[in-house]
Design a protein around this motif. Structure first.
Motif, PDB file in Angstrom:
ATOM      1  N   THR B   7       0.861  -1.190   0.000  1.00  0.00           N
ATOM      2  CA  THR B   7       0.000   0.000   0.000  1.00  0.00           C
ATOM      3  C   THR B   7       0.888   1.227   0.000  1.00  0.00           C
ATOM      4  O   THR B   7       2.103   1.122   0.158  1.00  0.00           O
ATOM      5  N   LYS B   8       0.257   2.380  -0.123  1.00  0.00           N
ATOM      6  CA  LYS B   8       1.091   3.562  -0.171  1.00  0.00           C
ATOM      7  C   LYS B   8       1.805   3.798   1.151  1.00  0.00           C
ATOM      8  O   LYS B   8       2.905   4.348   1.186  1.00  0.00           O
ATOM      9  N   ASP B   9       1.232   3.313   2.238  1.00  0.00           N
ATOM     10  CA  ASP B   9       1.907   3.478   3.523  1.00  0.00           C
ATOM     11  C   ASP B   9       3.218   2.696   3.585  1.00  0.00           C
ATOM     12  O   ASP B   9       4.158   3.101   4.259  1.00  0.00           O
ATOM     13  N   ASP B  10       3.242   1.597   2.889  1.00  0.00           N
ATOM     14  CA  ASP B  10       4.489   0.828   2.871  1.00  0.00           C
ATOM     15  C   ASP B  10       5.629   1.639   2.265  1.00  0.00           C
ATOM     16  O   ASP B  10       6.791   1.342   2.488  1.00  0.00           O
ATOM     17  N   PHE B  11       5.264   2.625   1.492  1.00  0.00           N
ATOM     18  CA  PHE B  11       6.298   3.413   0.831  1.00  0.00           C
ATOM     19  C   PHE B  11       6.595   4.728   1.540  1.00  0.00           C
ATOM     20  O   PHE B  11       7.310   5.567   1.027  1.00  0.00           O
ATOM     21  N   ASP B  25       5.704  19.807  -4.881  1.00  0.00           N
ATOM     22  CA  ASP B  25       6.397  18.531  -4.710  1.00  0.00           C
ATOM     23  C   ASP B  25       5.562  17.528  -3.921  1.00  0.00           C
ATOM     24  O   ASP B  25       5.649  16.315  -4.139  1.00  0.00           O
ATOM     25  N   TYR B  26       4.750  18.040  -2.990  1.00  0.00           N
ATOM     26  CA  TYR B  26       3.933  17.135  -2.178  1.00  0.00           C
ATOM     27  C   TYR B  26       3.000  16.291  -3.039  1.00  0.00           C
ATOM     28  O   TYR B  26       2.814  15.108  -2.798  1.00  0.00           O
ATOM     29  N   SER B  27       2.437  16.942  -4.043  1.00  0.00           N
ATOM     30  CA  SER B  27       1.510  16.209  -4.891  1.00  0.00           C
ATOM     31  C   SER B  27       2.227  15.106  -5.664  1.00  0.00           C
ATOM     32  O   SER B  27       1.730  13.989  -5.801  1.00  0.00           O
ATOM     33  N   ILE B  28       3.415  15.440  -6.140  1.00  0.00           N
ATOM     34  CA  ILE B  28       4.146  14.433  -6.920  1.00  0.00           C
ATOM     35  C   ILE B  28       4.482  13.237  -6.033  1.00  0.00           C
ATOM     36  O   ILE B  28       4.347  12.081  -6.437  1.00  0.00           O
ATOM     37  N   LEU B  29       4.873  13.534  -4.805  1.00  0.00           N
ATOM     38  CA  LEU B  29       5.168  12.453  -3.863  1.00  0.00           C
ATOM     39  C   LEU B  29       3.919  11.599  -3.621  1.00  0.00           C
ATOM     40  O   LEU B  29       3.987  10.359  -3.644  1.00  0.00           O
ATOM     41  N   ALA B  30       2.813  12.278  -3.421  1.00  0.00           N
ATOM     42  CA  ALA B  30       1.572  11.546  -3.132  1.00  0.00           C
ATOM     43  C   ALA B  30       1.186  10.632  -4.294  1.00  0.00           C
ATOM     44  O   ALA B  30       0.835   9.465  -4.091  1.00  0.00           O
ATOM     45  N   MET B  32       3.145   9.455  -6.577  1.00  0.00           N
ATOM     46  CA  MET B  32       4.143   8.387  -6.712  1.00  0.00           C
ATOM     47  C   MET B  32       3.837   7.259  -5.733  1.00  0.00           C
ATOM     48  O   MET B  32       3.930   6.079  -6.081  1.00  0.00           O
ATOM     49  N   LYS B  33       3.451   7.637  -4.537  1.00  0.00           N
ATOM     50  CA  LYS B  33       3.147   6.601  -3.548  1.00  0.00           C
ATOM     51  C   LYS B  33       1.933   5.778  -3.945  1.00  0.00           C
ATOM     52  O   LYS B  33       1.788   4.640  -3.528  1.00  0.00           O
ATOM     53  N   LYS B  34       1.064   6.395  -4.720  1.00  0.00           N
ATOM     54  CA  LYS B  34      -0.071   5.615  -5.204  1.00  0.00           C
ATOM     55  C   LYS B  34       0.364   4.649  -6.309  1.00  0.00           C
ATOM     56  O   LYS B  34      -0.125   3.531  -6.401  1.00  0.00           O
ATOM     57  N   GLU B 182      -0.861  10.828 -11.752  1.00  0.00           N
ATOM     58  CA  GLU B 182      -0.754   9.430 -11.341  1.00  0.00           C
ATOM     59  C   GLU B 182      -0.711   8.513 -12.561  1.00  0.00           C
ATOM     60  O   GLU B 182       0.151   7.642 -12.670  1.00  0.00           O
ATOM     61  N   ASP B 183      -1.637   8.745 -13.489  1.00  0.00           N
ATOM     62  CA  ASP B 183      -1.678   7.895 -14.679  1.00  0.00           C
ATOM     63  C   ASP B 183      -0.389   7.992 -15.478  1.00  0.00           C
ATOM     64  O   ASP B 183       0.130   7.005 -15.985  1.00  0.00           O
ATOM     65  N   THR B 184       0.097   9.212 -15.591  1.00  0.00           N
ATOM     66  CA  THR B 184       1.300   9.405 -16.404  1.00  0.00           C
ATOM     67  C   THR B 184       2.504   8.733 -15.747  1.00  0.00           C
ATOM     68  O   THR B 184       3.297   8.059 -16.410  1.00  0.00           O
ATOM     69  N   LEU B 185       2.615   8.905 -14.426  1.00  0.00           N
ATOM     70  CA  LEU B 185       3.731   8.256 -13.729  1.00  0.00           C
ATOM     71  C   LEU B 185       3.633   6.740 -13.856  1.00  0.00           C
ATOM     72  O   LEU B 185       4.643   6.049 -14.051  1.00  0.00           O
ATOM     73  N   ALA B 186       2.412   6.239 -13.787  1.00  0.00           N
ATOM     74  CA  ALA B 186       2.226   4.793 -13.894  1.00  0.00           C
ATOM     75  C   ALA B 186       2.653   4.303 -15.277  1.00  0.00           C
ATOM     76  O   ALA B 186       3.382   3.308 -15.408  1.00  0.00           O
TER      77      ALA B 186
END
Ligand SMILES: Cc1ncc(C[n+]2csc(CCOP(=O)(O)OP(=O)(O)O)c2C)c(N)n1
Ligand SMILES: Cc1ncc(C[n+]2csc(CCOP(=O)(O)OP(=O)(O)O)c2C)c(N)n1
Ligand code: SF4
Ligand code: SF4
Ligand SMILES: [Mg+2]
Ligand SMILES: [Mg+2]
Lengths: 620, 337, 620, 337
Positions: B7-11, B25-30, B32-34, B182-186
């Motif tokens: 899960t994202k918490d694991d990261f 940057d916070y959004s990008i981190l969030a 990414m964790k998803k 999120e989609d793009t990073l995925a």
């Protein structure tokens, strides 16, 4: 010690202990090839030897020019050989420029074999001769053997259907053949080499072989050469040998260290003279789990090596001085992250681009201090081509076991020079054991081994040991980023201590001679050969000198202060303005005497002997 | 092995995030964790490599392996990591200064090598960490501490650079559109080969509002073009605008007033050819035309890491697993006795 | 020395000689601004002073965290001030984190002014306090002044139509107002500053002014503060003063050198903490023929500066340690081409990225040796913010007159710290004369001035003097490329000699105290202030110590060996592990004693005094 | 002043050329010596700056001012020279390794800055000076000393890189076509702004024949497309082949058999737009299509040096010529007495 022997025609055969030959010609004349053939044959019949190629900075400078001269010098002997020889006994000069460049080095009354065909006005002018040295008395102090080598080669190949250019390219084999006769060397090894080299091109095999034999026969049969020489076998340690250049030695040492530590070898490098050959050599050995990465620049080279080290490879980067300058920021990161990394510097003439194809020892202080901050890195220097193997292995071992970057210093002289290498038995080379973090404990990236102060490096891919490292100051034990003042002071000292105690885990250097007396010679790196030759000479003459040659320079060896204070004079010969001297003076507060020749060349044993003579006389 | 359920918490690492409140940057981190838990990759196989900059602190906040490198050099560290252990999933996190100023060369060389690495470039058009100098993506004339009279350089177009140097996957997204990001990073993370994602990121301290026209609810419909594979280029307040192609140029026409009958252009991310790709990339420089986000190019070509492995295997097959004795005695040898 | 005075209400006014205040709060609390206002006012009324900002590496770390604390320390006095003070007498703590971070430094029984409004549970937790230090006795050893600053500020601004966030931003002015009362400072300078700063925004002018005055009145009228203090004017040399940071000093010194040499100033630079402000400052002054070039990286920065130097500008590059690492290859080219170039290193904590916002002196050996080959570069280090001006001027002068790159070392402490600068009369600053090659002679690029060994540099655009230079070894006199062995040895020595003799053309450092005795303190760089304070203290106590502070480090000054051997102990305090020590030991073969604190902070006078005490006792 | 009358001999220095006999560098030197006297610039105003490589020895052979720099860094040295003294005419001489491997970043930043400098990149697709390792322009799979099993990298396309990073003049020529080379160098030298010329150069020692298909009399007509402004793209043994544009792609058709009536395409060097430029640039990567030489782009845009001068003048106008007293007393001052 001369005798008459039947060798086809009756000629004198004289026995010699040692000979230095220099083959010199235009870059296009194949002198490096000639030299290495002579070397292999000489090695094969059991002489000890040492070689030094000397080629121009230009790729293929215009024919006949002084800066286009390429030379190859070899000393061989029935006893130990430690240098390629100060001054040749014999010069093979394929053109006037080669004569001009190398004559000043030749021994008094030395032998010169000259390709007279090339002594025509254009070549003479290009070489800067106003008149023909063959005729104007320039050479009266030497034994001259004028041979129309080009013409004789053409003649020998006259029945072959090859164009003149190709025939003329065989003239180096003609010259080689002559020297084979002169020094009583067999031709079969070179004949075999020609066969395999030109496999499938029978006409070239025939041409080169014919030229070789023609040279041999010519020397044997003509009146010009009256004497040939025999150099008995050297009493080397028994075993299997091969010639090795320093750069090959490093490549082999690194591969061996990787195998012995169970790691893959990863080289990140960018070509630069005189280090490129390590890259070339390593890139051949993909079946040894060697990965070579030709990076876009030196920074990328070390950066990739550091990344590979983090991922679990034995990370290595190779370069020369200007490349080290570029890598220095990354070297700092390696210090902070305490990752194993071997940084190889094949030193060349500096500063700046300097003398790219010449040798020098002037990057020692850069190795010590060429980074921002308190940034200690252990330094080992190889003493000669064969020692490059051992030094590379040791550098890798310390890097892996003490989790630190290590600098390995070599230089242009030993990188390209060769000497016989007693091939070790791979099974007898010890494993390099690396401690791994426990999987069942909380992983603390900067927790240390109490003895070595090394840290345990958890490899990516290991479940549960995820962690981050980087260039900001680390908190002791946890490795978290810390801006704490006292922690910083502590970490700076720990890093210094970690490197400072490495001398406990490596061998002390040998002290040759007594541990007190008038003169101690202290040295490092490629001056080993010339100094060894000098020391042997002094011992023979019954003079008392002691000598200690350092391999590890940072930290200095433990045993040095047991004897360094016991001498009236400490002499430090270096191919720089006194860099080890600075280190020794600061550390031991003793006045050192330097012997510094910064000429892009190895030190000359004779010059060193002369200097020592003066010192010893002064002390009397 | 059982499938990995993360899960994202694991990261989430135990390190406190140290970006300014409100930083993009916070959004990008969030996001990414998803994305990370969805990739089916064990957590221990992730390595995040960064340079120096606000953005480059990213790896500290993820419970994966990571290296906070030196300025501009993340691509080379990452290359070493990946080549040394091709089983790892390697990310590069960089900024517009880190990646395009000091580190520009490493980036473009990574593109041409096509090592299997995912690059995320946080483009805030400013040097954040060093407190606000203009960057290679800052607009010409920008007034900053180091350019009090306005900067003189024309900005780089990171997407064009990536395309020109042969990147096999090139995309753009934006911090304020979490879903798109999120989609793009995925997609980028799943691409085999060097994948490049430029993320427009707001630095609310030194360059606030740089992308306002693309994020403000009212404005963005007029300026943002979301490219989707196989879909026509349509945008506008009521999706009424259509991007068409004159053969040499783009032209925006109103869908309903398409009198000249311009061809409806659909997006082809699988290598639409240099002409179309570069045209799309050049759009962001032109205020009259919309700024595209999404995937510009996604093509497969051999990765350096695969080819390296193949060469090693081939050599082993041919020459056998290397052994030291063979190595040592490979040249001309002789015996002294 | 205390007296009663009428100040609205009757409160005690005490006279003090010196005070150190530390303003600390969250990065967003405006502490740097508060500090600099206090500084300007303090300077204006004639106290001597010295300041030190201390801000976090993060731009704007999350509110309330320990790493988000920003501090500004100022020492001011009626007598000389040389440091920002070891430990503050007064701490203004705007939140718990600020208290936590700065408490360990505070003087025993020191004053703490606390913004109680911020001592709520979330902030306490963020600061790592388990209970409220205001209540749990943590502060019992100090004089506490708890003030609900936020609330009082809001109250003072209650009738203004501004949102709460903006009002709350004024609270630093409230705090400033309180300290103005406490230390008897006038408010008009700050009022004026507010007016010009917020020009056009009348509501902000009113809000900030009101907050300032409210703070003053609050302190004046409440019972909490019973005493205010007066610090008489310092007896400074008369003249016009301004506060100057080290980075401003460097910028001004460089502009001055350019003007005085008739050259344009060209800066090639890449932003890096703590050097960026020089770039920022210089880029403002385009009307001074200053060209600034923000390069793509550090290498490009120095490369462009070198190109500009070749074209006739005063070429300068500015950076910090990691940037120097990157520039080192180009520094070698500058050595070889013998072009004038000033390389400024604002040192910070290392190795690697280290502690970017902290100070350190650990790049000295990098400056000496951080390049391949024998690559000597003169080094000068600034002693303090005002000295940065002079050091920069001198660095430029030597670069131009001796045709050499020069390294100027400063550090984070003096770069950001301020002190009053006695503004020089521009007309009294001497010209920098540069010799030009003759137009009517054959131009020989490497012909040398016999005294300085400098060469004459022909500027592009000069007809008839066309020539090429580069990084390959140069032939003596002609400057042509030369691979000649003896020429190389000669050139290596000439370059060393050229730098080695620069001590003939600069001032010798002053020896404070006798030229013999028990203790000589030797120092360099930013430790000047703390050591000066210590030496004055010792002198006051009648202890005999001598002190020599080096500005030129390479070459070492001529006069050093006249006295360095005459002391029982030579103490070298440094913010590194002993880098100058290494140089001194190697040069003079004397045993030095180090005082090394590598904590990212300036040395503390008291700690140094304690150490000296131990040494002196040991010598008794 | 009387007009400057220089000849190529005026530009010949007294240094012996040290390239291998037969090296393509000789031709470039010869053409350069022809061009220089035609520029109407006094000899003393020329500065040639190079990096390291065989090609980078070039400045030694010209009787002008010159700097033989360090590897990859010529663009930055040249930038400093030009900005310090805008009266100088500055050239950068570089190689494919020097300019695109270690120096790639400086080159692309120079392009975006558009400083008035003429760059000549000798592309022999090999590292000459270090004796034959593959370079960033070497074809994939190249066998060299450092890639005995074949290189793994896809080559850079220098022209595309230059176009993508905003170069205002981009051209290509070849050592073996002296006239074309001379003309191209002349055009580049006269361009105001950063001008880039890639010269295909034969290294007869380490990469002989790399451009054979473009130089051999028989082959070259089939492969070489000379672009000329305003002229159609025509080549072929008998000029029978015509490059046409499908709207998305190039297509080669026989002039006489143009059944589908493809439009005749003419070359527009003055900024034909990214689509056409990149397509033309991409041609050299495609063996099926011809390799264009000539000028890809020649557009005018403000140069950095001009803008810098303008800023300085404007500031002087506004604030007056800087004087030290004003500078020193600029901040808050007070008097001690
Ligand atoms: C070698 C080196 N040069 C310069 C710096 C200073 N520096 C750190 S980050 C940075 C730029 C950051 O900008 P960007 O990459 O855009 O990141 P952001 O902070 O905007 O996320 C600079 C110049 C450094 N740390 N190291
Ligand atoms: C810092 C540094 N790294 C490496 C080198 C070695 N080196 C010199 S030239 C060169 C490459 C030359 O290739 P290219 O630029 O293509 O020039 P060419 O010789 O082919 O004309 C290299 C790697 C160097 N001199 N300096
Ligand atoms: S300075 Fe800008 S980029 Fe950096 S953390 Fe703050 S808001 Fe984000
Ligand atoms: S090596 Fe190649 S590029 Fe270099 S001089 Fe020789 S032919 Fe020319
Ligand atoms: Mg940024
Ligand atoms: Mg090349």
């Amino acid at each position: 010690m001369s005798e008459k022997e039947v060798q086809g025609t009756e000629k004198e055969v004289q026995e010699l202990e040692r000979v230095t030959i220099c083959f010199a010609g235009d870059s296009g004349d194949g002198m490096q090839l000639t030299g290495s053939q002579f070397t292999n044959t000489t090695a094969g019949i059991g002489n000890d030897l040492n070689t030094l190629p000397d080629y121009p900075a230009e790729i293929r400078a215009p024919v006949g020019t002084l800066f286009g001269v390429s030379g190859f010098q070899i000393q061989f002997s029935s006893s130990d050989v430690h240098t390629p020889g100060d001054s040749p006994d014999v010069l093979v000069a394929m053109n006037p420029a080669a004569l001009k460049v190398n004559l000043p080095n030749l021994k008094d009354n030395g032998i010169i074999i000259i390709n007279t065909d090339s002594f025509q006005s254009r070549n003479l002018t290009l070489a800067g001769y106003e008149s023909n040295p063959l005729e104007d008395g320039t050479l009266s102090a030497y034994q001259i053997f004028p041979v129309n080598i080009t013409g004789l080669t053409r003649e020998a190949l006259s029945d072959l259907d090859l164009n003149m250019k190709i025939k003329d390219r065989c003239k180096n084999f003609f010259a080689l053949g002559m020297t084979y006769w002169m020094y009583s060397r067999p031709m079969d090894m070179t004949e075999n080499w020609i066969k395999s080299k030109f496999k499938g091109k029978d006409d070239l095999i025939e041409a080169n072989t014919k030229a070789l034999k023609a040279g041999f026969s010519y020397a044997l049969s003509t009146e010009i050469f009256t004497t040939s020489f025999r150099i008995p076998k050297a009493a080397k340690k028994p075993g299997l040998y091969r010639n090795i250049t320093g750069n090959e030695g490093i490549a082999f040492g690194l591969i061996t260290a990787a195998k012995k530590s169970g790691r893959e070898l990863f080289l990140g490098s960018y070509p630069i003279t005189p280090a490129s050959d390590i890259l070339h050599e390593l890139s051949k050995h993909k079946n040894y789990d060697v990965k070579t990465f030709q990076a876009e620049d030196e920074i990328a080279g070390i950066g990739a090596a550091l990344g590979a080290a983090y991922a679990g490879a034995l990370g290595v980067t190779t370069t020369s001085g200007p490349g080290i300058a570029l890598k220095s920021e990354f070297m700092g990161l390696a210090v902070m992250t305490e990752l194993p990394l071997v940084i190889v510097n094949i030193q060349r003439g500096g500063p700046s681009t300097g003398l790219p194809t010449k040798t020098e020892q002037s990057d020692l202080l850069q190795a010590f201090y060429g980074r921002n901050g308190e940034s200690p890195i252990p330094i080992i220097a190889a003493a000669g081509p064969a020692d490059c193997f051992h030094a590379a292995f040791e550098a890798a071992r310390i890097a892996l076991q003490c989790t630190t970057p290590v600098i390995l210093l070599s230089d242009g002289y030993i990188a390209n020079g060769t000497e016989p290498w007693l091939i070790p038995d791979p099974d007898k080379i010890p494993e390099i054991k690396i401690k791994q973090p426990a999987l069942d404990e909380k992983y603390l990236p900067y927790k240390r081994d109490p003895e070595r102060l090394s840290r345990l490096h958890a490899l990516p891919g290991t479940p549960g040991l995820e962690h981050r490292i980087g260039g900001l100051e680390k908190e002791d034990v946890t490795g978290n980023v810390s801006y704490n003042a006292d922690n910083h002071d502590k970490m700076v000292r720990i890093r210094a201590d970690k490197v400072g105690r490495i001398n406990r885990f490596v061998e002390n250097p040998e002290l040759v001679g007594k541990d007190h007396g008038d003169l101690l010679i202290l040295s490092w790196g490629s001056t080993y050969g010339p100094i060894l030759a000098a020391v042997k000479d002094l011992q023979k003459k019954g003079k008392e000198v002691s000598w200690c040659h350092l391999r590890w320079l940072n930290p200095l060896p433990i045993n040095l202060d047991r004897f360094i204070y016991n001498f009236k004079t400490v002499l430090i010969p270096e191919i720089n303005l006194g860099q080890l001297s600075k280190i020794i003076r600061a550390e031991y507060l003793i006045d050192t005497v330097g012997f510094n020749r910064v000429r892009g060349l190895p030190l000359k044993t004779n010059e060193l002997l002369a200097e020592i003579d003066v010192i010893l006389k002064g002390l009397e | 092995m059982e499938p990995i359920q993360l899960t994202k918490d694991d990261f989430t690492s135990n390190q406190e995030t140290r970006w300014c409140p409100g930083c993009g940057d916070y959004s990008i981190l969030a996001q990414m964790k998803k994305v990370l838990p969805t990739l089916g990759i064990p957590r221990e196989n992730f390595v995040f490599v960064s340079g120096i900059g606000c953005s480059s602190r990213f790896p500290y906040y993820l419970e994966t392996y990571g290296i906070h490198g030196i300025h501009g050099r993340a691509p080379v560290i990452a290359s070493g990591v990946k080549l040394a252990n091709p089983n790892l999933k390697v990310f590069v996190i960089t900024g517009d200064g880190d990646g395009l100023s000091i580190g520009g060369n490493h980036l473009i060389h990574l593109f041409r090598r096509n090592i299997d690495i995912t690059i995320v470039l946080f483009n805030n058009q400013i040097y954040g960490l060093t407190k606000g100098q203009y960057s290679p993506t800052s607009e010409k004339g920008k007034i900053t501490k180091s350019s009090p009279y306005g900067s003189l350089e024309s900005p780089f177009n990171p997407v064009q650079m990536a395309l020109a140097s042969g990147a096999s996957f090139v995309a753009r997204s934006i911090d304020r559109d979490p879903k798109h990001l999120e989609d793009t990073l995925a997609r980028a993370a799943k691409h085999k080969g060097t994948a490049f994602v430029e993320v427009y990121q707001n630095c609310n301290i030194f360059n606030d509002g740089a992308f306002l026209s693309l994020t403000e609810p009212k404005e963005k419909k007029k300026h943002l073009l979301k490219m989707e594979h196989g879909k026509p280029f349509i945008y506008g307040e009521n999706d009424e605008l259509m991007l068409t192609w004159t053969g040499k140029n783009f032209k925006v026409v109103n869908k309903d007033l398409n009198e000249n009958g311009h061809e409806i252009l659909t997006h082809d991310e699988n290598g639409s050819g240099p002409a179309m790709e570069f045209m799309l990339a050049s759009l962001s420089l032109d205020a009259q035309l919309p700024t595209p986000i999404g995937i510009f190019r996604a093509v497969e070509r051999d990765t350096y890491d695969d080819m390296m492995a193949a060469q090693m295997n081939a050599t082993k097959k041919k020459k056998g697993e290397g052994d030291l004795k063979t190595l040592f005695t490979g040249g001309y040898t002789w015996t002294n006795d």
